[in-house]
Design a protein around this motif. Structure first.
Motif, mmCIF file in Angstrom:
data_model
loop_
_atom_site.group_PDB
_atom_site.id
_atom_site.type_symbol
_atom_site.label_atom_id
_atom_site.label_comp_id
_atom_site.label_asym_id
_atom_site.label_seq_id
_atom_site.Cartn_x
_atom_site.Cartn_y
_atom_site.Cartn_z
ATOM 1 N N THR A 73 11.040 59.217 39.378
ATOM 2 C CA THR A 73 12.310 58.984 38.690
ATOM 3 C C THR A 73 12.129 58.320 37.338
ATOM 4 N N SER A 74 11.020 57.591 37.199
ATOM 5 C CA SER A 74 10.819 56.848 35.965
ATOM 6 C C SER A 74 9.360 56.450 35.839
ATOM 7 N N LEU A 75 9.002 56.105 34.631
ATOM 8 C CA LEU A 75 7.699 55.520 34.340
ATOM 9 C C LEU A 75 7.977 54.132 33.784
ATOM 10 N N TYR A 76 7.082 53.198 34.042
ATOM 11 C CA TYR A 76 7.323 51.864 33.507
ATOM 12 C C TYR A 76 6.015 51.138 33.232
ATOM 13 N N ILE A 77 6.144 50.157 32.368
ATOM 14 C CA ILE A 77 5.049 49.238 32.090
ATOM 15 C C ILE A 77 5.610 47.839 32.293
ATOM 16 N N ASP A 78 4.922 47.048 33.074
ATOM 17 C CA ASP A 78 5.312 45.672 33.338
ATOM 18 C C ASP A 78 4.509 44.777 32.410
ATOM 19 N N LEU A 79 5.166 44.143 31.471
ATOM 20 C CA LEU A 79 4.492 43.292 30.498
ATOM 21 C C LEU A 79 4.659 41.829 30.907
ATOM 22 N N ASP A 80 3.590 41.210 31.322
ATOM 23 C CA ASP A 80 3.612 39.807 31.737
ATOM 24 C C ASP A 80 3.498 38.910 30.510
ATOM 25 N N VAL A 81 4.589 38.834 29.765
ATOM 26 C CA VAL A 81 4.558 38.101 28.495
ATOM 27 C C VAL A 81 4.356 36.606 28.691
ATOM 28 N N TYR A 82 4.646 36.086 29.881
ATOM 29 C CA TYR A 82 4.461 34.662 30.131
ATOM 30 C C TYR A 82 2.985 34.269 30.100
ATOM 31 N N LYS A 83 2.098 35.250 30.201
ATOM 32 C CA LYS A 83 0.658 34.981 30.155
ATOM 33 C C LYS A 83 0.131 34.891 28.725
ATOM 34 N N GLU A 84 0.988 35.165 27.758
ATOM 35 C CA GLU A 84 0.596 35.154 26.349
ATOM 36 C C GLU A 84 1.161 33.901 25.669
ATOM 37 N N PRO A 85 0.337 32.884 25.449
ATOM 38 C CA PRO A 85 0.836 31.638 24.844
ATOM 39 C C PRO A 85 1.543 31.852 23.505
ATOM 40 N N ARG A 86 1.096 32.826 22.725
ATOM 41 C CA ARG A 86 1.701 33.041 21.403
ATOM 42 C C ARG A 86 3.143 33.538 21.502
ATOM 43 N N LEU A 87 3.551 34.034 22.693
ATOM 44 C CA LEU A 87 4.912 34.534 22.879
ATOM 45 C C LEU A 87 5.821 33.502 23.534
ATOM 46 N N SER A 88 5.288 32.341 23.830
ATOM 47 C CA SER A 88 6.050 31.275 24.487
ATOM 48 C C SER A 88 7.255 30.891 23.637
ATOM 49 N N GLY A 89 8.390 30.822 24.259
ATOM 50 C CA GLY A 89 9.603 30.413 23.558
ATOM 51 C C GLY A 89 10.340 31.535 22.843
ATOM 52 N N TRP A 90 9.795 32.746 22.882
ATOM 53 C CA TRP A 90 10.474 33.867 22.233
ATOM 54 C C TRP A 90 11.723 34.246 23.030
ATOM 55 N N SER A 91 12.770 34.639 22.326
ATOM 56 C CA SER A 91 14.002 35.083 22.991
ATOM 57 C C SER A 91 13.791 36.466 23.602
ATOM 58 N N LEU A 92 14.647 36.823 24.540
ATOM 59 C CA LEU A 92 14.585 38.136 25.173
ATOM 60 C C LEU A 92 14.747 39.249 24.131
ATOM 61 N N ASP A 93 15.642 39.059 23.173
ATOM 62 C CA ASP A 93 15.846 40.065 22.125
ATOM 63 C C ASP A 93 14.587 40.240 21.278
ATOM 64 N N ARG A 94 13.939 39.140 20.954
ATOM 65 C CA ARG A 94 12.723 39.218 20.132
ATOM 66 C C ARG A 94 11.586 39.899 20.902
ATOM 67 N N LEU A 95 11.431 39.567 22.194
ATOM 68 C CA LEU A 95 10.414 40.209 23.023
ATOM 69 C C LEU A 95 10.685 41.703 23.171
ATOM 70 N N THR A 96 11.958 42.052 23.373
ATOM 71 C CA THR A 96 12.334 43.463 23.491
ATOM 72 C C THR A 96 11.989 44.203 22.206
ATOM 73 N N GLY A 97 12.312 43.599 21.081
ATOM 74 C CA GLY A 97 11.985 44.206 19.792
ATOM 75 C C GLY A 97 10.493 44.423 19.629
ATOM 76 N N LEU A 98 9.695 43.434 20.059
ATOM 77 C CA LEU A 98 8.242 43.568 19.979
ATOM 78 C C LEU A 98 7.767 44.737 20.853
ATOM 79 N N GLY A 99 8.323 44.850 22.068
ATOM 80 C CA GLY A 99 7.952 45.960 22.951
ATOM 81 C C GLY A 99 8.300 47.304 22.335
ATOM 82 N N GLU A 100 9.473 47.402 21.739
ATOM 83 C CA GLU A 100 9.898 48.658 21.122
ATOM 84 C C GLU A 100 9.055 48.988 19.891
#
Length: 156
Positions: A73-100
């Motif tokens: 039904t779908s393909l997905y990638i699970d990005l464990d952003v919490y494991k990346e210290p440089r992404l700590s504190g980023w908003s959901l919108d900013r993380l989504t933008g980075l993924g896109e």
């Protein structure tokens, strides 16, 4: 979109087949439901808590064995952003933008939906219809998908 409604994008209750839920609130137990009972099952899982996992694919028997997979039904990638210290504190919108943007940079189509999983992001691409119909080499397909996922992880 509420992340618990997201599976309704790819699990159609009018189709035949089964899918499964796993709720981590309370005793861990997998619940398999016919697709016609999917929305009711989702409501029951929602009542137990929001930590619910839904199988991405559909099966022609009430289990999740690869050889019983009826539809992807779908393909997905699970990005464990919490494991990346440089992404700590980023908003959901900013993380989504980075993924896109990363998808765009890698010439990957934009995801259909991005879901916050509690500790990371899931980028998902909903497929129109990929029927396996009990494909005998389901294990081979699974292995190929895993290899692809490993390559995608290495290229992040």
């Amino acid at each position: 979109m509420d992340q618990l409604d997201e599976p309704l994008l790819y699990h159609d209750p009018s189709r035949g087949g089964y899918t499964s839920f796993l709720c981590l609130s309370g005793p861990r137990r997998q619940h398999t439901v016919h697709l016609r009972e999917f929305e009711e099952g989702l409501a029951r899982m929602r009542a137990r808590g929001t930590d619910v996992y839904v199988a991405q694919n559909e099966f022609f028997r009430p289990d999740r064995k690869v050889v019983h997979c009826a539809r992807l039904t779908s393909l997905y990638i699970d990005l464990d952003v919490y494991k990346e210290p440089r992404l700590s504190g980023w908003s959901l919108d900013r993380l989504t933008g980075l993924g896109e943007l990363t998808c765009e940079d890698k010439a990957v189509p934009p995801p259909t939906v991005v879901v916050f999983s509690g500790q990371g992001l899931q980028l998902k691409w909903v497929l129109e219809r990929v029927a396996l119909n009990g494909m005998k080499n389901g294990n081979l397909l699974n292995l190929r998908c895993r290899r692809c996922n490993l390559v995608l992880k290495e290229n992040r």
